[in-house]
Design a protein around this motif. Structure first.
Motif, PDB file in Angstrom:
ATOM      1  N   ARG A  54      32.025  74.813  80.447  1.00 34.16           N
ATOM      2  CA  ARG A  54      30.715  74.569  79.845  1.00 34.16           C
ATOM      3  C   ARG A  54      29.583  75.252  80.601  1.00 34.16           C
ATOM      4  O   ARG A  54      28.489  75.434  80.073  1.00 34.16           O
ATOM      5  N   GLY A  55      29.834  75.579  81.892  1.00 32.13           N
ATOM      6  CA  GLY A  55      28.782  76.248  82.654  1.00 32.13           C
ATOM      7  C   GLY A  55      28.422  75.610  83.970  1.00 32.13           C
ATOM      8  O   GLY A  55      27.428  75.985  84.596  1.00 32.13           O
ATOM      9  N   VAL A  56      29.230  74.646  84.421  1.00 28.37           N
ATOM     10  CA  VAL A  56      29.004  74.029  85.735  1.00 28.37           C
ATOM     11  C   VAL A  56      29.706  74.877  86.793  1.00 28.37           C
ATOM     12  O   VAL A  56      30.847  75.288  86.597  1.00 28.37           O
ATOM     13  N   GLU A  96      15.742  67.050  75.832  1.00 28.73           N
ATOM     14  CA  GLU A  96      14.564  67.916  75.837  1.00 28.73           C
ATOM     15  C   GLU A  96      13.853  67.860  77.191  1.00 28.73           C
ATOM     16  O   GLU A  96      13.434  68.895  77.725  1.00 28.73           O
ATOM     17  N   GLU A  97      13.734  66.663  77.763  1.00 27.14           N
ATOM     18  CA  GLU A  97      13.082  66.521  79.075  1.00 27.14           C
ATOM     19  C   GLU A  97      13.893  67.229  80.161  1.00 27.14           C
ATOM     20  O   GLU A  97      13.331  67.903  81.038  1.00 27.14           O
ATOM     21  N   ILE A  98      15.198  67.069  80.109  1.00 25.49           N
ATOM     22  CA  ILE A  98      16.068  67.685  81.120  1.00 25.49           C
ATOM     23  C   ILE A  98      16.012  69.200  81.023  1.00 25.49           C
ATOM     24  O   ILE A  98      15.878  69.904  82.032  1.00 25.49           O
ATOM     25  N   GLU A 137      28.015  68.230  76.668  1.00 25.84           N
ATOM     26  CA  GLU A 137      27.129  68.691  75.601  1.00 25.84           C
ATOM     27  C   GLU A 137      25.790  69.136  76.177  1.00 25.84           C
ATOM     28  O   GLU A 137      25.236  70.178  75.784  1.00 25.84           O
ATOM     29  N   LEU A 138      25.282  68.372  77.138  1.00 22.14           N
ATOM     30  CA  LEU A 138      24.003  68.697  77.763  1.00 22.14           C
ATOM     31  C   LEU A 138      24.059  70.049  78.474  1.00 22.14           C
ATOM     32  O   LEU A 138      23.145  70.873  78.332  1.00 22.14           O
ATOM     33  N   ILE A 184      21.785  73.341  77.814  1.00 23.71           N
ATOM     34  CA  ILE A 184      20.978  73.965  78.880  1.00 23.71           C
ATOM     35  C   ILE A 184      21.269  75.459  78.952  1.00 23.71           C
ATOM     36  O   ILE A 184      20.354  76.284  79.011  1.00 23.71           O
ATOM     37  N   ARG A 185      22.551  75.817  78.954  1.00 29.80           N
ATOM     38  CA  ARG A 185      22.930  77.222  79.074  1.00 29.80           C
ATOM     39  C   ARG A 185      22.413  78.054  77.895  1.00 29.80           C
ATOM     40  O   ARG A 185      22.037  79.215  78.058  1.00 29.80           O
TER      41      ARG A 185
END
Length: 208
Positions: A158-160, A93-95, A125-126, A130-131
């Protein structure tokens, strides 16, 4: 020397690479000298011309703050230095909230940085979270530990978009890393859809 710097600047702007001897001569300049100031000024002029006097924002955030058993001579996170007194790992949540703030403020490159052994599965997963939570045209990059080509492709899916990774100065001497392991990761990025971002680092007072 100032005349040489001007000449070399013109060569660069004409699309020619500097000879090795010229680069070594520039590296040998005293950082406190007028010649080095002239070099910085020339480099700034070249950067403005090449970029069309435009830039974009690059933001970074640390995902965790923990001691590392690799104990690189130049890194304050080495466990044997005893500098890290209280470890911390930011929540998803913070990220996500930090990424949202960056995206809102038109940061184009957002780099997530971790310590060497942070779980890449957890990072996947993170990135997915985010995406889903933060729309926008920003790019996500990672500055993380070692991985292979299969993992590079998964991170991209994943979106990197890019990876910051390098073979550091003194690798294998000032660090406990096998230089070939670092090269393997560089090649994994090179052979994947990810972009590779790197600098010559770390440069400190011990280097000539």
């Amino acid at each position: 020397m100032k005349e040489k710097i001007h000449k070399w600047k013109e060569e660069i702007l004409a699309g020619r690479k500097l000879e090795r001897e010229a680069v070594l001569e520039l590296l040998a300049l005293d950082p406190e000298s007028e010649e080095c100031k002239a070099l910085g000024h020339a480099a700034g002029e070249v950067a403005k011309i090449v970029s069309g006097n435009r830039a974009y924002l690059w933001g970074a955030m640390g995902i965790d703050y923990k001691t590392c058993p690799m104990n690189c001579d130049f890194c304050s996170l080495g466990e044997k230095w005893g500098i890290v007194q209280q470890e911390k790992e930011f929540s998803m949540e913070e990220i996500i909230e930090n990424v949202r703030w960056y995206a809102k403020n038109k940061v184009r490159w957002i780099v997530l940085r971790t310590t060497e052994f942070y779980s890449l599965d957890q990072l996947e997963e993170l990135i997915g979270r985010i995406r889903n939570a933060v729309p926008g045209a920003y790019e996500i990059g990672l500055n993380v530990g070692e991985f292979d080509e299969k993992k590079a492709v998964k991170l991209y899916e994943r979106g990197v978009q890019f990876i910051y990774h390098s073979l550091r100065l003194g690798e294998g001497k000032d660090t406990l890393f096998d230089p070939q392991v670092r090269k393997n990761t560089l090649n994994a990025v090179k052979n994947s859809p990810l972009k590779l971002v790197f600098l010559v680092e770390p440069i400190g007072v011990e280097h000539t």
